[in-house]
Design a protein around this motif. Sequence first.
Motif, short mmCIF file in Angstrom:
data_model
loop_
_atom_site.label_atom_id
_atom_site.label_comp_id
_atom_site.label_asym_id
_atom_site.label_seq_id
_atom_site.Cartn_x
_atom_site.Cartn_y
_atom_site.Cartn_z
N GLU A 268 0.82 -1.21 0.00
CA GLU A 268 0.00 0.00 0.00
C GLU A 268 0.86 1.26 0.00
N ILE A 269 1.96 1.25 0.76
CA ILE A 269 2.81 2.43 0.82
C ILE A 269 3.40 2.75 -0.55
N ASN A 270 3.76 1.74 -1.31
CA ASN A 270 4.37 1.97 -2.62
C ASN A 270 3.38 2.59 -3.60
N ALA A 271 2.14 2.10 -3.58
CA ALA A 271 1.11 2.67 -4.45
C ALA A 271 0.79 4.10 -4.03
N TYR A 272 0.69 4.32 -2.73
CA TYR A 272 0.38 5.67 -2.23
C TYR A 272 1.51 6.63 -2.56
N ALA A 273 2.76 6.17 -2.41
CA ALA A 273 3.92 7.01 -2.70
C ALA A 273 3.93 7.44 -4.16
N ALA A 274 3.50 6.56 -5.05
CA ALA A 274 3.46 6.90 -6.48
C ALA A 274 2.50 8.04 -6.74
N THR A 275 1.35 8.05 -6.06
CA THR A 275 0.39 9.14 -6.24
C THR A 275 0.94 10.44 -5.66
N LEU A 276 1.67 10.34 -4.56
CA LEU A 276 2.27 11.52 -3.94
C LEU A 276 3.35 12.12 -4.83
N GLU A 277 4.16 11.27 -5.44
CA GLU A 277 5.23 11.76 -6.31
C GLU A 277 4.64 12.46 -7.53
N LYS A 278 3.58 11.90 -8.09
CA LYS A 278 2.92 12.52 -9.24
C LYS A 278 2.36 13.90 -8.86
N ALA A 279 1.72 13.97 -7.69
CA ALA A 279 1.15 15.24 -7.23
C ALA A 279 2.25 16.26 -6.96
N PHE A 280 3.38 15.79 -6.43
CA PHE A 280 4.50 16.70 -6.17
C PHE A 280 5.03 17.29 -7.48
N GLU A 281 5.27 16.46 -8.49
CA GLU A 281 5.81 16.95 -9.76
C GLU A 281 4.83 17.91 -10.42
N GLU A 282 3.55 17.64 -10.29
CA GLU A 282 2.54 18.56 -10.84
C GLU A 282 2.55 19.88 -10.07
N GLY A 283 2.69 19.80 -8.76
CA GLY A 283 2.74 21.01 -7.95
C GLY A 283 3.98 21.83 -8.25
N LEU A 284 5.11 21.15 -8.44
CA LEU A 284 6.36 21.84 -8.77
C LEU A 284 6.24 22.54 -10.12
N ALA A 285 5.66 21.85 -11.10
CA ALA A 285 5.49 22.45 -12.43
C ALA A 285 4.57 23.66 -12.37
N LYS A 286 3.53 23.56 -11.59
CA LYS A 286 2.58 24.67 -11.46
C LYS A 286 3.23 25.88 -10.79
N GLN A 287 3.98 25.65 -9.71
CA GLN A 287 4.64 26.74 -9.03
C GLN A 287 5.74 27.36 -9.89
N THR A 288 6.45 26.54 -10.65
CA THR A 288 7.50 27.04 -11.53
C THR A 288 6.90 27.92 -12.62
N ALA A 289 5.80 27.48 -13.20
CA ALA A 289 5.12 28.25 -14.25
C ALA A 289 4.61 29.58 -13.69
N ALA A 290 4.06 29.55 -12.50
CA ALA A 290 3.54 30.77 -11.88
C ALA A 290 4.67 31.76 -11.61
N ALA A 291 5.83 31.24 -11.17
CA ALA A 291 6.97 32.11 -10.88
C ALA A 291 7.51 32.74 -12.17
N GLN A 292 7.54 31.96 -13.24
CA GLN A 292 8.02 32.48 -14.52
C GLN A 292 7.06 33.52 -15.07
N GLU A 293 5.78 33.28 -14.91
CA GLU A 293 4.77 34.24 -15.40
C GLU A 293 4.87 35.55 -14.63
N LYS A 294 5.14 35.43 -13.33
CA LYS A 294 5.27 36.63 -12.51
C LYS A 294 6.45 37.48 -12.93
N LYS A 295 7.54 36.79 -13.34
CA LYS A 295 8.71 37.52 -13.81
C LYS A 295 8.45 38.22 -15.13
N GLY A 296 7.48 37.70 -15.86
CA GLY A 296 7.15 38.29 -17.17
C GLY A 296 8.06 37.82 -18.25
#
Length: 296
Positions: A268-296
């Motif tokens: 169960e931990i391995n399956a749950y960890a996979a969902t967490l890793e996916k959510a983390f990479e999506e969150g990182l991409a979203k925050q990176t895009a927002a930071a780049q947009e803010k810089k213009g």
Amino acid sequence: MKKLIVAFVALLPLAGAAQAQTPKDLLAAMLAKWNKPTEPFRIIDNVYYVGTDGLASYLITSPQGHILVDTVMPESTSQIKASIEKLGFKVGDIKYLLNTHAHIDHTGGLAEMKQASGAQLVAGEADKPLLEGGYYPGARENAALAFPPAKVDRTVREGDTVTVGGVTLTARETPGHSPGCTSWTFTVKDGDATRSVLIFCSATVALNRLVGSPTHPGIVDDYRKTFARLKTMQADILLAPHPEMYQMPEKRAKLADGAPNPFVNPGEINAYAATLEKAFEEGLAKQTAAAQEKKG
């Protein structure tokens, strides 16, 4: 307060809280769930759930004394005490308080429980200043995230152990969610079988800033180290700081004398960890895009 509301909103899908329309309603719904009482119960062997409906706290018992892992919100600490007594144990017999990570919803009652029990507080080395300062990493001035400070008696790193009687818990470093985020492993008896247990710290992004001015230095590397470590870890039983992270209510409902324990779920931990890793990479991409947009 705005940052706190954002954090609660981010956690709502995980908690399955009732849908609400305004930030105020969302915050109220989450706090209501986090502070809602629930009956304590035996998970397996000498491991008991003594938390609230929305926040986990675990009592691991032995004839020589007990270990309590995590507390809940400050205003609900009395519920933990009552649950321990209801199960037939004494708060004064707790020898160690273990913390998974230094966020208000898991540390809020540490100071009170420490005073009531006389137990030693043990936590990940990098979380010590947060626990003793009573603040969220990277948000020291945010009163909404503050909690009663508690003195840390001992810090742990990877592989360190805490023992009471015949019970030994091993610290596993899983940083990211907090700088000193620490998971705990140990074994229990399940009839004639021996089961491995993992009390997982967490690896959600939640309120954390990953780019620009990160919540703590090296946070992205920390998360990725944790995901790499989780790929190598095995556990028969997964427990976590929030009941919904491991479907606690559903498993609890299936507990029955003579039936296989529903909390035993290898992999169960391995399956749950996979969902967490996916959510983390999506969150990182979203925050990176927002930071780049803010810089213009």
